[in-house]
Design an enzyme around this catalytic site. Structure first.
Site, short mmCIF file in Angstrom:
data_model
loop_
_atom_site.label_atom_id
_atom_site.label_comp_id
_atom_site.label_asym_id
_atom_site.label_seq_id
_atom_site.Cartn_x
_atom_site.Cartn_y
_atom_site.Cartn_z
N TYR A 162 11.43 -6.62 -8.17
CA TYR A 162 10.66 -6.78 -6.94
C TYR A 162 9.88 -8.09 -6.82
O TYR A 162 9.88 -8.72 -5.76
CB TYR A 162 9.68 -5.60 -6.82
CG TYR A 162 8.56 -5.80 -5.82
CD1 TYR A 162 8.81 -5.73 -4.45
CD2 TYR A 162 7.26 -6.06 -6.24
CE1 TYR A 162 7.76 -5.92 -3.53
CE2 TYR A 162 6.23 -6.25 -5.34
CZ TYR A 162 6.49 -6.18 -3.98
OH TYR A 162 5.47 -6.38 -3.09
N CYS A 201 0.70 -13.36 -10.25
CA CYS A 201 0.16 -14.38 -9.35
C CYS A 201 1.18 -15.51 -9.39
O CYS A 201 2.08 -15.52 -10.21
CB CYS A 201 -1.16 -14.93 -9.87
SG CYS A 201 -2.45 -13.70 -9.99
N ASP A 260 15.89 1.38 -1.48
CA ASP A 260 14.75 0.52 -1.76
C ASP A 260 14.90 -0.02 -3.18
O ASP A 260 15.62 0.55 -4.00
CB ASP A 260 13.42 1.27 -1.59
CG ASP A 260 12.30 0.29 -1.18
OD1 ASP A 260 12.50 -0.93 -1.29
OD2 ASP A 260 11.24 0.76 -0.73
N ASP A 261 14.19 -1.12 -3.44
CA ASP A 261 14.29 -1.69 -4.80
C ASP A 261 13.53 -0.83 -5.80
O ASP A 261 13.90 -0.72 -6.96
CB ASP A 261 13.74 -3.13 -4.82
CG ASP A 261 12.34 -3.20 -4.25
OD1 ASP A 261 12.21 -3.41 -3.04
OD2 ASP A 261 11.37 -3.01 -5.01
N ASN A 270 -1.38 -16.59 -14.71
CA ASN A 270 -0.62 -15.45 -14.21
C ASN A 270 -0.43 -14.49 -15.38
O ASN A 270 0.10 -14.89 -16.41
CB ASN A 270 0.75 -15.92 -13.68
CG ASN A 270 1.70 -14.76 -13.38
OD1 ASN A 270 2.91 -14.91 -13.48
ND2 ASN A 270 1.17 -13.63 -13.00
N GLY A 271 -0.88 -13.28 -15.21
CA GLY A 271 -0.75 -12.30 -16.28
C GLY A 271 -2.01 -11.47 -16.39
O GLY A 271 -2.85 -11.47 -15.49
N GLY A 278 1.25 -13.49 -4.53
CA GLY A 278 -0.18 -13.19 -4.41
C GLY A 278 -0.67 -13.53 -3.03
O GLY A 278 -0.43 -14.64 -2.55
N SER A 304 12.83 -6.61 -0.13
CA SER A 304 13.35 -6.88 -1.47
C SER A 304 14.62 -6.11 -1.84
O SER A 304 15.33 -6.51 -2.76
CB SER A 304 12.27 -6.61 -2.51
OG SER A 304 11.18 -7.46 -2.26
O1 LIG Z 1 6.36 3.01 -3.43
P1 LIG Z 1 5.46 1.91 -2.94
O2 LIG Z 1 4.11 2.02 -3.57
O3 LIG Z 1 5.41 1.84 -1.46
O4 LIG Z 1 6.00 0.53 -3.50
C1 LIG Z 1 7.33 0.12 -3.43
C2 LIG Z 1 7.62 -0.66 -2.19
O5 LIG Z 1 6.76 -1.82 -2.10
C3 LIG Z 1 7.53 -3.00 -2.11
O6 LIG Z 1 7.72 -3.51 -0.80
P2 LIG Z 1 6.77 -4.62 -0.11
O7 LIG Z 1 6.50 -4.23 1.28
O8 LIG Z 1 5.58 -4.86 -0.97
O9 LIG Z 1 7.58 -5.99 -0.17
P3 LIG Z 1 9.03 -6.44 0.30
O10 LIG Z 1 8.93 -6.81 1.74
O11 LIG Z 1 9.32 -7.61 -0.58
O12 LIG Z 1 10.01 -5.35 0.07
C4 LIG Z 1 8.85 -2.60 -2.69
O13 LIG Z 1 9.90 -3.45 -2.25
C5 LIG Z 1 9.03 -1.20 -2.18
O14 LIG Z 1 9.53 -1.22 -0.86
N1 LIG Z 2 -1.47 -10.86 -11.24
C1 LIG Z 2 -2.01 -11.79 -12.00
O1 LIG Z 2 -1.34 -12.60 -12.62
C2 LIG Z 2 -3.51 -11.73 -12.08
C3 LIG Z 2 -4.18 -12.83 -12.86
C4 LIG Z 2 -5.57 -12.40 -13.31
N2 LIG Z 2 -5.48 -11.32 -14.24
C5 LIG Z 2 -6.42 -12.00 -12.10
O2 LIG Z 2 -6.69 -10.86 -11.90
O3 LIG Z 2 -6.81 -12.84 -11.34
MG LIG Z 3 9.83 -3.27 -0.09
#
Ligand SMILES: O=P(O)(O)OC[C@H]1O[C@H](OP(=O)(O)OP(=O)(O)O)[C@H](O)[C@@H]1O
Ligand SMILES: NC(=O)CC[C@H](N)C(=O)O
Ligand SMILES: [Mg+2]
Length: 503
Positions: A256, A2, A364-365, A102-103, A28, A302
């Site tokens: 990411y 978050c 992809d990342d 966050n966590g 988030g 990303s």
């Molecule tokens: O294998 P998956 O479950 O699909 O997850 C991985 C993908 O999800 C994320 O992209 P996202 O669209 O969330 O964000 P971005 O625009 O920052 O790349 C990440 O960059 C990959 O592209």
């Molecule tokens: N991703 C997070 O940091 C989540 C914070 C907290 N565990 C929630 O679920 O709201």
């Molecule tokens: Mg992506």
């Protein structure tokens, strides 16, 4: 993860917190909330949705005061649909406190029981953050028996909290009439940093980009196990509250989660991604002659820095083959597989002329559930690509994450119990090249010699806190499963469509 931010200033902070949350929106998308304090009174507004949708002018006007905090939520406990689980959380004793987190706590369920049975505290949601607030409140109440409440006593309470809670946490809290408190887990898993505007005006935030974008001068990261407290006069107090802190930031932040323009624990996220592209290029070169590749295309957003560096290294053109619809948010952090799948096609569209008759290397990342890559490979073929190769700047994600990334079960991970060849087949690519775990750790770790290691459990299966039992895993898995399946279909799709503010 978050995004969290807290501010103490001499002028109203509502807009500052709003701006900081907008800069952390990529962390988030499910809910957002702000609390400000004027005198000893708290003003809160929180709701489901993205920052720009949650806060209207009337809500902003109702947030007076010169101290406050906020959060953008991506749930890892409880669910995305509950307004009550949106943060901040409030508790009325001692003093009146609010908290953002966050966590993820790995012993939240056990603590909840302990709080009820022993401390006589009732937790009204499934959120681990509400548990955390109550543990903090309880420990603070013990030290607050003698007044006035000193920074030293507050730090003692934080030390006691750290002994009780397990998992990952970056926390910001307000103690009414006293000041702003922030602390970070002793393994340094989740990020937290702070900066200053004018003398006595501080901001604490998840990422340095929130400080920069709100004209705060970055001072430093909060150290693992450290707490900081800014009193109402704007005086900063800091103290290490843990006997054995080590620095093991979450690797997935660099892969990411974080924005590339942030610097975390002294590591530029952008540079980390370039370095990952550099080693990935070596893996590509050893897997196939670069002459078989016509063009390198990133899967936005990303992966861009890694793809760019990879292309440069193998001597092939880097081209933008997919256009991203800026009004659709990040798909990976959306709740529900249905919404995620639909969003990939809403979010990305191919530019035919970059694909037609070419052998393309898509980068992809990371590949987590395989949602993005499977769709994208198919889109590249539909756009006329001859061969579609895929490279991932992160290694296979094989293990669940229990420290704040919502992948609680291994079954949902495409790489779990599958060989690279089986994953390639599932995704439908002509070749699949992954980063390797050691290479990734080496090139990112090279950017910060002071690290003790990385929290990289989703890649290597090693859980840095060393205290997550099989029972904890099972409890977290069950808890997420029952919450996650609550509302499939229209509600999830609605969320996917409404998300989209650029971070
Ligand atoms: O294998 P998956 O479950 O699909 O997850 C991985 C993908 O999800 C994320 O992209 P996202 O669209 O969330 O964000 P971005 O625009 O920052 O790349 C990440 O960059 C990959 O592209
Ligand atoms: N991703 C997070 O940091 C989540 C914070 C907290 N565990 C929630 O679920 O709201
Ligand atoms: Mg992506």
């Amino acid at each position: 993860m978050c995004g969290i931010a807290g501010v103490i200033s001499r002028s109203p902070v509502n807009q500052l917190i709003y701006d900081a949350l907008l800069l952390l929106q990529h962390r988030g998308q499910d809910a957002a909330g702000i609390v400000t304090m004027q005198g000893n009174k708290c003003f809160m507004h929180k709701a489901r949705g993205m920052v720009r949708d949650v806060f209207r002018t009337r809500n902003m006007r109702a947030l007076p005061g010169t101290i406050g905090l906020g959060q953008v939520r991506y749930p890892t406990a409880g669910n995305a649909y509950s307004e009550e689980e949106a943060q901040p959380f409030y508790v009325n004793a001692p003093f009146g406190m609010v908290l953002v987190h966050n966590g993820n706590l790995t012993n939240a369920q056990a603590l909840k029981k302990e709080l009820f049975d022993i401390d006589r505290r009732h937790i009204n949601t499934e959120s681990d953050s509400e548990v955390l607030l109550n543990v903090l409140a309880h420990e603070l109440e013990r030290v607050a028996r003698e007044l006035p409440l000193t920074p030293d006593a507050i730090f003692r309470a934080v030390g006691a909290v750290q002994k009780r809670i397990k998992g990952s946490y970056a926390v910001i809290a307000l103690i009414a009439g006293h000041g702003l408190l922030a602390f970070r887990d002793p393994f340094g898993i989740r990020p937290l940093c702070f900066g200053v505007a004018e003398e006595g005006e501080y901001m604490v935030a998840s990422e340095s980009v929130a400080l920069e974008g709100t004209s705060h001068k970055f001072l430093r990261d909060v150290a693992p196990g450290e707490a900081l407290f800014v009193d109402m006069a704007g005086k900063l107090h800091t103290q290490q509250c843990n006997d054995n802190p080590t620095l093991n930031p979450c690797m997935f932040e660099f892969v990411y989660l974080a924005r590339p323009d942030s610097v975390m624990d002294g590591i530029s996220v952008y540079q980390a991604r370039l370095n990952m592209g550099e080693t990935l290029a070596q893996r590509v070169i050893s897997a196939m002659p670069p002459s078989e590749i016509d063009v390198v295309i990133p899967i936005p957003e990303s992966s861009r820095p890694s793809a760019m560096q990879l292309a440069h290294r193998i001597g092939k053109p880097y081209r933008e083959g997919f256009v991203k619809n800026r009004y659709v948010g990040r798909t990976f952090i959306m709740p529900g597989q249905g919404a995620r799948k639909k969003s990939v096609r809403q979010k990305l569209n191919a530019i035919g002329l970059e694909f037609k008759g070419r052998n393309v290397l898509l980068v992809d990342d990371s590949i987590v559930r395989g949602t993005t890559s499977k769709e994208i490979v198919q889109m590249a073929r539909e756009a006329g690509a001859k061969k579609v190769y895929l490279a991932s700047a992160a290694p296979p994600v094989r293990y669940p994450n229990v420290y704040g990334i919502d992948m609680p079960t291994s079954e949902e991970l495409i790489a779990h119990n599958r060989s690279v060849e089986e994953i390639r087949e599932y995704i439908g690519a002509d070749a699949l090249i992954y980063q390797d775990v050691d290479g990734m750790k080496r090139v990112v770790g090279a950017l910060q010699p002071a690290l003790d290691g990385f929290e990289a459990s989703c890649f290597d299966g090693s859980y840095i806190t060393g205290d997550v039992s099989a029972e904890d895993f099972a409890t977290m898995k069950e808890q997420r499963k029952s919450q996650g399946e609550e509302e499939d279909g229209p509600a999830r799709t609605r969320l996917a469509l409404q998300s989209g503010a650029e971070a």
